[in-house]
Design a protein around this motif. Structure first.
Motif, PDB file in Angstrom:
ATOM      1  N   GLU A  60       0.846  -1.192   0.000  1.00 51.80           N
ATOM      2  CA  GLU A  60       0.000   0.000   0.000  1.00 51.80           C
ATOM      3  C   GLU A  60       0.879   1.237   0.000  1.00 51.80           C
ATOM      4  O   GLU A  60       2.000   1.219   0.530  1.00 51.80           O
ATOM      5  CB  GLU A  60      -0.911   0.022   1.229  1.00 51.80           C
ATOM      6  N   PRO A  61       0.416   2.358  -0.571  1.00 57.13           N
ATOM      7  CA  PRO A  61       1.220   3.591  -0.539  1.00 57.13           C
ATOM      8  C   PRO A  61       1.378   4.129   0.875  1.00 57.13           C
ATOM      9  O   PRO A  61       0.512   3.910   1.736  1.00 57.13           O
ATOM     10  CB  PRO A  61       0.401   4.557  -1.414  1.00 57.13           C
ATOM     11  N   VAL A  62       2.497   4.817   1.116  1.00 56.49           N
ATOM     12  CA  VAL A  62       2.809   5.343   2.449  1.00 56.49           C
ATOM     13  C   VAL A  62       3.310   6.770   2.311  1.00 56.49           C
ATOM     14  O   VAL A  62       4.134   7.072   1.436  1.00 56.49           O
ATOM     15  CB  VAL A  62       3.884   4.477   3.149  1.00 56.49           C
ATOM     16  N   ASP A  63       2.826   7.648   3.186  1.00 57.44           N
ATOM     17  CA  ASP A  63       3.389   8.990   3.314  1.00 57.44           C
ATOM     18  C   ASP A  63       4.366   8.973   4.480  1.00 57.44           C
ATOM     19  O   ASP A  63       4.048   8.472   5.575  1.00 57.44           O
ATOM     20  CB  ASP A  63       2.286  10.015   3.573  1.00 57.44           C
ATOM     21  N   ALA A  64       5.561   9.526   4.251  1.00 59.26           N
ATOM     22  CA  ALA A  64       6.608   9.458   5.267  1.00 59.26           C
ATOM     23  C   ALA A  64       7.364  10.780   5.342  1.00 59.26           C
ATOM     24  O   ALA A  64       7.397  11.553   4.381  1.00 59.26           O
ATOM     25  CB  ALA A  64       7.581   8.319   4.968  1.00 59.26           C
ATOM     26  N   ARG A  65       7.952  11.022   6.498  1.00 57.03           N
ATOM     27  CA  ARG A  65       8.796  12.191   6.731  1.00 57.03           C
ATOM     28  C   ARG A  65      10.219  11.719   6.996  1.00 57.03           C
ATOM     29  O   ARG A  65      10.426  10.719   7.694  1.00 57.03           O
ATOM     30  CB  ARG A  65       8.279  12.983   7.933  1.00 57.03           C
ATOM     31  N   THR A  66      11.195  12.447   6.469  1.00 52.74           N
ATOM     32  CA  THR A  66      12.600  12.097   6.732  1.00 52.74           C
ATOM     33  C   THR A  66      13.362  13.346   7.133  1.00 52.74           C
ATOM     34  O   THR A  66      13.106  14.441   6.611  1.00 52.74           O
ATOM     35  CB  THR A  66      13.243  11.408   5.507  1.00 52.74           C
ATOM     36  N   TYR A  67      14.291  13.198   8.065  1.00 49.55           N
ATOM     37  CA  TYR A  67      15.004  14.355   8.613  1.00 49.55           C
ATOM     38  C   TYR A  67      16.242  13.886   9.377  1.00 49.55           C
ATOM     39  O   TYR A  67      16.402  12.694   9.680  1.00 49.55           O
ATOM     40  CB  TYR A  67      14.090  15.161   9.543  1.00 49.55           C
ATOM     41  N   LEU A  68      17.119  14.827   9.701  1.00 53.09           N
ATOM     42  CA  LEU A  68      18.275  14.561  10.557  1.00 53.09           C
ATOM     43  C   LEU A  68      17.858  14.661  12.016  1.00 53.09           C
ATOM     44  O   LEU A  68      17.015  15.492  12.376  1.00 53.09           O
ATOM     45  CB  LEU A  68      19.395  15.565  10.278  1.00 53.09           C
ATOM     46  N   ALA A  69      18.455  13.834  12.880  1.00 55.20           N
ATOM     47  CA  ALA A  69      18.087  13.839  14.298  1.00 55.20           C
ATOM     48  C   ALA A  69      19.321  13.681  15.171  1.00 55.20           C
ATOM     49  O   ALA A  69      20.176  12.816  14.910  1.00 55.20           O
ATOM     50  CB  ALA A  69      17.095  12.723  14.597  1.00 55.20           C
ATOM     51  N   ASN A  70      19.416  14.509  16.205  1.00 58.39           N
ATOM     52  CA  ASN A  70      20.477  14.342  17.199  1.00 58.39           C
ATOM     53  C   ASN A  70      20.330  12.987  17.890  1.00 58.39           C
ATOM     54  O   ASN A  70      19.220  12.470  18.048  1.00 58.39           O
ATOM     55  CB  ASN A  70      20.398  15.436  18.265  1.00 58.39           C
ATOM     56  N   VAL A  71      21.449  12.433  18.328  1.00 63.77           N
ATOM     57  CA  VAL A  71      21.454  11.157  19.038  1.00 63.77           C
ATOM     58  C   VAL A  71      21.783  11.391  20.506  1.00 63.77           C
ATOM     59  O   VAL A  71      22.617  12.229  20.851  1.00 63.77           O
ATOM     60  CB  VAL A  71      22.470  10.183  18.403  1.00 63.77           C
ATOM     61  N   TYR A  72      21.123  10.637  21.380  1.00 62.72           N
ATOM     62  CA  TYR A  72      21.405  10.685  22.816  1.00 62.72           C
ATOM     63  C   TYR A  72      21.473   9.254  23.348  1.00 62.72           C
ATOM     64  O   TYR A  72      21.065   8.300  22.669  1.00 62.72           O
ATOM     65  CB  TYR A  72      20.333  11.480  23.560  1.00 62.72           C
ATOM     66  N   SER A  73      22.002   9.108  24.557  1.00 64.00           N
ATOM     67  CA  SER A  73      22.040   7.802  25.214  1.00 64.00           C
ATOM     68  C   SER A  73      20.790   7.649  26.073  1.00 64.00           C
ATOM     69  O   SER A  73      20.501   8.497  26.920  1.00 64.00           O
ATOM     70  CB  SER A  73      23.295   7.671  26.090  1.00 64.00           C
ATOM     71  N   VAL A  74      20.038   6.569  25.864  1.00 58.66           N
ATOM     72  CA  VAL A  74      18.820   6.333  26.626  1.00 58.66           C
ATOM     73  C   VAL A  74      19.177   5.796  28.010  1.00 58.66           C
ATOM     74  O   VAL A  74      20.342   5.517  28.321  1.00 58.66           O
ATOM     75  CB  VAL A  74      17.892   5.348  25.886  1.00 58.66           C
ATOM     76  N   ALA A  75      18.163   5.646  28.884  1.00 62.92           N
ATOM     77  CA  ALA A  75      18.381   5.103  30.221  1.00 62.92           C
ATOM     78  C   ALA A  75      19.045   3.736  30.129  1.00 62.92           C
ATOM     79  O   ALA A  75      18.647   2.890  29.332  1.00 62.92           O
ATOM     80  CB  ALA A  75      17.058   5.008  30.973  1.00 62.92           C
ATOM     81  N   ASN A  76      20.085   3.546  30.936  1.00 61.99           N
ATOM     82  CA  ASN A  76      20.894   2.327  30.961  1.00 61.99           C
ATOM     83  C   ASN A  76      21.685   2.118  29.675  1.00 61.99           C
ATOM     84  O   ASN A  76      22.158   1.027  29.401  1.00 61.99           O
ATOM     85  CB  ASN A  76      20.049   1.092  31.273  1.00 61.99           C
ATOM     86  N   GLY A  77      21.866   3.193  28.904  1.00 60.47           N
ATOM     87  CA  GLY A  77      22.692   3.143  27.714  1.00 60.47           C
ATOM     88  C   GLY A  77      21.944   2.631  26.500  1.00 60.47           C
ATOM     89  O   GLY A  77      20.932   1.950  26.601  1.00 60.47           O
ATOM     90  N   GLY A  78      22.448   3.002  25.337  1.00 60.47           N
ATOM     91  CA  GLY A  78      21.819   2.582  24.098  1.00 60.47           C
ATOM     92  C   GLY A  78      21.414   3.781  23.260  1.00 60.47           C
ATOM     93  O   GLY A  78      21.534   4.933  23.671  1.00 60.47           O
ATOM     94  N   PHE A  79      20.917   3.478  22.062  1.00 64.66           N
ATOM     95  CA  PHE A  79      20.697   4.477  21.027  1.00 64.66           C
ATOM     96  C   PHE A  79      19.314   5.108  21.121  1.00 64.66           C
ATOM     97  O   PHE A  79      18.306   4.415  21.201  1.00 64.66           O
ATOM     98  CB  PHE A  79      20.862   3.805  19.662  1.00 64.66           C
ATOM     99  N   GLY A  80      19.283   6.448  21.109  1.00 61.47           N
ATOM    100  CA  GLY A  80      18.035   7.186  21.027  1.00 61.47           C
ATOM    101  C   GLY A  80      18.196   8.343  20.054  1.00 61.47           C
ATOM    102  O   GLY A  80      19.256   8.967  20.005  1.00 61.47           O
ATOM    103  N   ALA A  81      17.156   8.631  19.264  1.00 66.91           N
ATOM    104  CA  ALA A  81      17.200   9.720  18.282  1.00 66.91           C
ATOM    105  C   ALA A  81      16.098  10.717  18.584  1.00 66.91           C
ATOM    106  O   ALA A  81      14.961  10.334  18.898  1.00 66.91           O
ATOM    107  CB  ALA A  81      17.052   9.180  16.866  1.00 66.91           C
ATOM    108  N   ASP A  82      16.435  12.020  18.492  1.00 67.39           N
ATOM    109  CA  ASP A  82      15.458  13.081  18.751  1.00 67.39           C
ATOM    110  C   ASP A  82      14.284  13.034  17.775  1.00 67.39           C
ATOM    111  O   ASP A  82      14.383  12.485  16.669  1.00 67.39           O
ATOM    112  CB  ASP A  82      16.131  14.453  18.636  1.00 67.39           C
ATOM    113  N   LEU A  83      13.196  13.673  18.175  1.00 68.93           N
ATOM    114  CA  LEU A  83      12.040  13.819  17.310  1.00 68.93           C
ATOM    115  C   LEU A  83      12.267  14.949  16.307  1.00 68.93           C
ATOM    116  O   LEU A  83      13.214  15.741  16.430  1.00 68.93           O
ATOM    117  CB  LEU A  83      10.795  14.096  18.150  1.00 68.93           C
TER     118      LEU A  83
END
Length: 331
Positions: A60-83
């Motif tokens: 099925e067709p999809v509408d999507a948004r793409t952008y650059l996002a800052n990265v941070y460390s989540v609780a107990n470590g690991g990858f998180g990306a800003d909104l």
């Protein structure tokens, strides 16, 4: 540097609905990368171009948004990306990639380039940012009795290593405590103040105001990325009673060998434990071993019980004496 895992947002389970949402076909792929993300070695002042493919592998067709996002460390470590609402800063500003809204037909593959320029003033170390592709229209999804609106989001890491000496370091900072239903949650801030990604691990010990150990557990963190901070968060099987406590934490990064210790840091549990609001499994949570403190109500109840027992004993003695006298008179 130390190895780090950069995981994209999970796709919804096929068991969640009889029919998957159209957005489940979204893909964000790094072209020419040996791993599932870009890992670039670049010197100050260098520019490189890489390519990503924004795909719709669904029917099925999809509408999507793409952008650059800052990265941070989540609780107990690991990858998180800003909104998408967050302003691109730091390493993210090294990338040139336009924010776009895409209409992806079924089977579409939309290839676009990213230009990466390391500033001439950049110092050695590990740097991290990301590119995000997400559906623009929330789709209803269900997990048991819970109904949610779901946005499918893929974050693709761009890891940049600027060669030169590593100077790894981290600090242990603020302690916070709160009750989550019938569990104690303790957070200790871990800040990576160096230029190398780290994986701290060690122990956490809590003592009460009598220096009795009431809790002890092992801490194992995933990646705390250079120039970021994360909370070392522990959830215990029960709550702590109100009072004064101290926390001792010892963390070590196995790869670099650096160690940090916070010894007998005081914190206060000011409010009574919150009432049980949700049944949660506790078998795998670290234990709190703590005797329940006596209250005036318990002491009063104990005294009343003792008095009643004493009165009952006196009545029993008097009854027996009366029966003996009566028997003597009859004889």
């Amino acid at each position: 540097g130390t190895g780090s895992a950069f995981a994209a947002s999970p796709t919804p389970s096929s068991s969640a609905k009889a029919k998957e949402p159209a957005a489940a076909g979204l893909q964000l792929l790094p072209l020419g990368a040996f791993r599932g993300y870009f890992q670039l070695d670049m010197v100050p002042g260098q520019t490189r171009t890489v390519s990503v493919s924004r795909n719709n592998a669904g029917t099925e067709p999809v509408d999507a948004r793409t952008y650059l996002a800052n990265v941070y460390s989540v609780a107990n470590g690991g990858f998180g990306a800003d909104l998408s609402s967050a302003t691109a800063t730091g390493t993210t500003s090294w990338l040139s990639y336009a924010t776009e809204t895409l209409h992806l037909a079924p089977g579409a593959k939309n290839v676009h380039t990213i230009t990466v320029t390391v500033p001439a003033t950049a110092t050695p170390g590990d740097y991290l940012t990301s590119v995000v592709l997400e559906s623009t229209t929330p789709r209803p999804a269900s997990t048991g009795a819970i109904q949610i609106n779901q946005v499918l989001r893929h974050a693709l890491a761009v890891s940049i290593h600027v060669p030169g000496p590593y100077t790894p370091s981290f600090t242990l900072g603020h302690i916070s405590y709160h009750d989550s239903h019938d569990h104690a949650v303790v957070d200790v801030a871990v800040e990576n103040t160096g230029n190398e990604n780290l994986n701290p691990a060690g122990t956490l010990t809590i003592q009460d105001d009598k220096h009795t150990v009431v809790a002890k557990t092992v801490i194992t963190m995933a990646s705390v990325y250079a120039h970021t901070a994360a909370a070392a968060e522990t959830t215990f099987d029960t709550t702590l009673q109100p009072g004064q406590y101290t926390l001792t934490m010892v963390l070590k990064d196995a790869h670099t060998g650096i160690t940090e210790t916070a010894t007998n840091i005081p914190f206060t549990v000011a409010a009574p434990p919150a009432p049980l609001a949700l049944n949660q499994a506790t078998a795998q949570l670290p234990r709190i071993i703590q005797k329940i403190k006596s209250t005036p109500y318990l002491l009063i109840a104990a005294m009343i019980s003792a008095i009643l027992l004493a009165l009952a004993a006196i009545v029993l003695i008097l009854v027996r004496r009366h029966r003996r006298r009566a028997a003597t008179t009859e004889s």
